[in-house]
Each structure stands twice: as structure tokens, then as C-alpha cells.
Design an enzyme around this catalytic site. Structure first.
Site, PDB file in Angstrom:
ATOM      1  N   ASP A 174      -0.992  -1.507  -7.488  1.00 14.54           N
ATOM      2  CA  ASP A 174       0.149  -1.071  -7.466  1.00 14.54           C
ATOM      3  C   ASP A 174       0.833  -1.664  -8.941  1.00 14.54           C
ATOM      4  O   ASP A 174       1.909  -0.998  -9.382  1.00 14.54           O
ATOM      5  CB  ASP A 174       1.079  -1.111  -6.430  1.00 14.54           C
ATOM      6  CG  ASP A 174       0.730  -0.501  -5.281  1.00 14.54           C
ATOM      7  OD1 ASP A 174      -0.088   0.424  -5.340  1.00 14.54           O
ATOM      8  OD2 ASP A 174       1.270  -0.707  -4.126  1.00 14.54           O
ATOM      9  N   ARG A 215       3.632   2.863  -3.521  1.00 13.28           N
ATOM     10  CA  ARG A 215       4.675   3.175  -2.531  1.00 13.28           C
ATOM     11  C   ARG A 215       6.112   3.081  -2.983  1.00 13.28           C
ATOM     12  O   ARG A 215       7.032   3.652  -2.622  1.00 13.28           O
ATOM     13  CB  ARG A 215       4.190   2.475  -1.263  1.00 13.28           C
ATOM     14  CG  ARG A 215       4.121   1.232  -1.155  1.00 13.28           C
ATOM     15  CD  ARG A 215       3.885   0.847   0.283  1.00 13.28           C
ATOM     16  NE  ARG A 215       3.152  -0.438   0.194  1.00 13.28           N
ATOM     17  CZ  ARG A 215       2.428  -0.970   1.033  1.00 13.28           C
ATOM     18  NH1 ARG A 215       2.108  -0.437   2.082  1.00 13.28           N
ATOM     19  NH2 ARG A 215       1.722  -2.401   0.859  1.00 13.28           N
TER      20      ARG A 215
HETATM   21  O1  F6P Z   1      -2.511  -2.398  -1.814  1.00  9.46           O
HETATM   22  C1  F6P Z   1      -1.654  -1.487  -2.353  1.00  9.46           C
HETATM   23  C2  F6P Z   1      -1.726  -0.009  -1.741  1.00  9.46           C
HETATM   24  O2  F6P Z   1      -3.170   0.219  -2.125  1.00  9.46           O
HETATM   25  C3  F6P Z   1      -0.922   0.772  -1.948  1.00  9.46           C
HETATM   26  O3  F6P Z   1      -0.834   1.562  -3.096  1.00  9.46           O
HETATM   27  C4  F6P Z   1      -0.973   1.837  -0.673  1.00  9.46           C
HETATM   28  O4  F6P Z   1       0.202   2.276  -0.400  1.00  9.46           O
HETATM   29  C5  F6P Z   1      -1.270   0.775   0.513  1.00  9.46           C
HETATM   30  O5  F6P Z   1      -1.852  -0.335  -0.185  1.00  9.46           O
HETATM   31  C6  F6P Z   1      -2.173   1.599   1.482  1.00  9.46           C
HETATM   32  O6  F6P Z   1      -2.467   0.516   2.426  1.00  9.46           O
HETATM   33  P1  F6P Z   1      -3.628   0.504   3.530  1.00  9.46           P
HETATM   34  O7  F6P Z   1      -5.090   0.476   2.749  1.00  9.46           O
HETATM   35  O8  F6P Z   1      -3.488  -0.355   4.412  1.00  9.46           O
HETATM   36  O9  F6P Z   1      -3.585   2.155   3.817  1.00  9.46           O
END
Ligand code: F6P
Length: 343
Positions: free
Chosen positions: A127, A171
Site C-alpha cells: 500500500d 484501504r
Molecule cells: O497488506 C495490505 C493489504 O494488501 C491491503 O491493501 C488490503 O486491504 C489488505 O492487505 C487485505 O488484507 P487480507 O489479505 O488480510 O485480506
């Protein structure tokens, strides 16, 4: 020294390259013994470890993911968690810990450091929303993957005279959307930092199509949201760090665009494809530099610090500075560069 290493939070291309660099310099130059903790803070809580040495790291430089595994476990949300973390480190006689992670993992690292644990942080997240470093590794790879996808969406959108909404990760900050949107020639880029007005989005698309051009790619960050009271969004669950599980704004947007403009609209949610696979050369190099700098910081006793990129230099900054505030997009880049190409 005996040095522990963990990777926490969402995985990210370049994690193995960081671990490999830490291990190489630690073993060959400093003569350290390394211990890998499995699955982020969970491995420290449960004393779940694996050996880390140069031989174990062979072939991992181009490999995505993390050989250590990762999790979003927060020891401060577990009964007696911080005490268990400290007990593990004491029992295993760990002199210092290198925590590779984003805001959440490093937030825990900072608290543990304040409670006396010898910790050095390495900034990770696709991010790119971590303060105190110009860039985190993994971001370049995610932008490249998203840009490749947008390029592909252009040709199919043009063939069918369609609008395609491409939802990317991010996010709280829209760095991936902004960079891939500029690189991919998006007609609109919607980011969390700038709540959008659906009427405005549709008017711009109509204007673009009425000028004789056709096909538009709208890049939207998963955390983008409409201006208050303009569009209803479904509620989602929370993870251990209290983050809302996102994904889905692209669908809402595509439906609205189609019904308001009459243009046939499709949606592509890139999701975890952006985090998977091999890191770009840029990320491999940044990760390698961060790994070397982290083990050097351990040997300098620079605890409570995070390695960071400032300009072209890798420097040390206080962990507290890195986790204090999220780094949001460059508004100038959004309004004075990206926006020139909207509609
Ligand atoms: O690590 C950051 C991220 O990739 C964000 O961009 C995203 O909202 C989130 O992780 C998704 O998390 P998970 O893999 O736990 O669904």
C-alpha cells in the site's frame, strides 16, 4: 548474537529478499545465529520457530510471499500477549528481533520496544502508506501488476465500447490506484483521500464518450468512498487490528455508472493478485538494502529504529515516527498530474 526475524501483516513481494539479506550478512559477516518466527507475532506468542541460515534461503530472492509465513495476530489483543512474547524471547535467549511489517506489525514492535525489547523494524506494505519512508518494498511490484492489468483492460474495453472499473488495493491510501492509474492511462482515479461524487464521475464519463472517444478505465482503490450521503455501501467485518475488510466498491461503482450513463460497464477486482508472485528488480534491490541495513542496525544497538528510504539513501528513523500517522497520496500528483487526464 542470536537474532530473531518475523514477517507480519499481509504478505508482500520482497519479503524473502529482506530475510535473505539479513541472513547473509548476519551469518557471513557478523557470525550471528538466526531464528525465524513463523506467522508473524503468532510465532513469537507460541514459540513457533524455524532455522534460518544461508542454505535455507537459497533460491528465495525472486520468490513472492514469505518463507516464514505471516498473520495479522496482534499480541496486544491476546490475554497476557506481551508477557508471552517477552517470555519466548527470554527462553530462546534472543538478543534482538527484526520485525518486517507494515503499520500494525511495527506498531506492536514499537510498543514492545518501549517495554524493553530490542527491536529493529523494516517497512513493508504494497500500500506504501507507511510514514517516515519514501517508499515501502512491494509497492513497485503491486503498481506494475496493476498497470499490466489496466493495459489489458484497455484493449477489451475498446473492443466492446465499455467502461471497465478496475478495483485495486489500498484501504486508507490510494497510492497504488494513483500510480497505476497514471501509468495505465485511466479516465478516472478514485482514492480514499478524495471522497468521490458519483454524479461528477458519470458526467465526466459522459463528456468523454460524447467527444467521440470510447471506452474508459476507472481505477478505484478498495478504500475509496462516496461523498457523505451520496451512495450507500454495505457494512463489512473487522480484523484483529480493527480494520474493515474491504473489497466491493468496484461492483457498486460499476452498477451505478451503468444505470446512470447507460454505458455497458464491467468490473475487475484485482485483489490478491497484486500481492502475489515475484518482486520487480526495484523491490528486490530495495528489500536487499533494507535487510542489510536492519542487521547492521541490530549490531549498532539502534533499537526502536526502522530502516527507511529517504531520497536515495537508506537511513534509520524512530519506529514511533513510522507508525504515528499514515502516509497519504501526494495531492499535487493527483490534482495537477492525474486529473489532467480525467475525461
Ligand atoms: O497488506 C495490505 C493489504 O494488501 C491491503 O491493501 C488490503 O486491504 C489488505 O492487505 C487485505 O488484507 P487480507 O489479505 O488480510 O485480506
Amino acid at each position: 548474537m542470536k537474532v530473531g526475524v518475523l514477517t507480519g501483516g499481509g504478505d508482500c513481494p520482497g519479503l524473502n529478499a529482506v530475510i535473505r539479506a539479513v541472513v547473509r550478512k548476519a551469518e557471513k559477516v557478523h557470525g550471528d545465529q538466526l531464528i525465524g518466527f513463523r506467522d508473524g507475532w503468532k510465532g513469537v506468542l507460541e514459540a513457533s520457530t524455524m532455522p534460518l541460515n544461508v542454505a535455507a534461503m537459497r533460491g528465495t530472492l525472486p520468490r513472492g510471499g514469505t518463507i516464514l509465513g505471516t498473520s495479522r495476530t496482534n499480541p496486544y489483543k491476546v490475554e497476557g500477549g506481551p508477557e508471552r512474547v517477552k517470555a519466548t524471547l527470554r527462553d530462546l535467549e534472543i538478543d534482538a528481533l527484526i520485525a518486517i511489517g507494515g503499520e500494525d506489525t511495527l506498531g506492536v514492535a514499537n510498543k514492545l520496544y518501549e517495554e524493553g525489547v530490542n527491536l529493529v523494524g523494516v517497512p513493508k506494505t504494497i500500500d506504501n502508506d507507511l510514514s517516515a519512508t519514501d517508499v515501502t518494498f512491494g509497492f513497485d511490484t503491486a503498481v506494475q501488476i496493476a498497470t499490466d492489468a489496466i493495459d489489458r483492460l484497455h484493449t477489451t474495453a475498446e473492443s466492446h465500447d465499455r467502461v471497465i472499473v478496475c478495483e485495486v488495493m489500498g484501504r486508507h491510501a490510494g497510492h497504488i490506484a494513483l500510480y497505476s492509474g497514471i501509468a495505465g492511462g485511466a479516465a478516472m482515479i478514485l482514492v480514499p483521500e478524495e471522497p468521490f461524487d458519483i454524479d461528477d464521475v458519470c458526467e465526466r464519463l459522459k463528456a468523454r464518450h460524447s467527444a467521440g472517444r470510447f471506452a474508459s478505465i476507472v481505477v478505484v482503490a478498495e478504500g475509496a468512498s462516496p461523498k457523505e450521503g451520496t451512495l450507500a455501501l454495505a457494512e463489512k467485518g473487522l480484523d484483529a487490528f480493527g480494520h474493515v475488510r474491504l473489497g466491493g466498491i468496484g461492483n457498486v461503482l460499476a452498477e451505478e455508472i451503468e444505470s446512470r450513463t447507460g454505458f455497458e460497464t464491467r468490473v475487475t477486482i484485482l485483489g490478491h493478485v497484486q500481492r502475489g508472485g515475484t518482486p520487480t528488480a526495484y523491490d528486490r534491490i530495495l528489500s536487499t538494502r533494507f535487510g542489510i541495513a536492519a542487521i547492521d542496525a541490530v549490531h549498532d544497538g539502534a533499537f526502536g529504529q526502522m530502516v527507511a528510504l529517504r531520497g536515495v539513501q537508506v537511513v534509520r528513523v524512530p519506529l514511533a515516527e513510522a507508525v504515528g500517522e499514515l502516509k497519504t497520496i501526494d495531492r499535487d500528483l493527483y490534482h495537477h498530474v492525474a486529473e489532467v487526464f480525467f475525461n
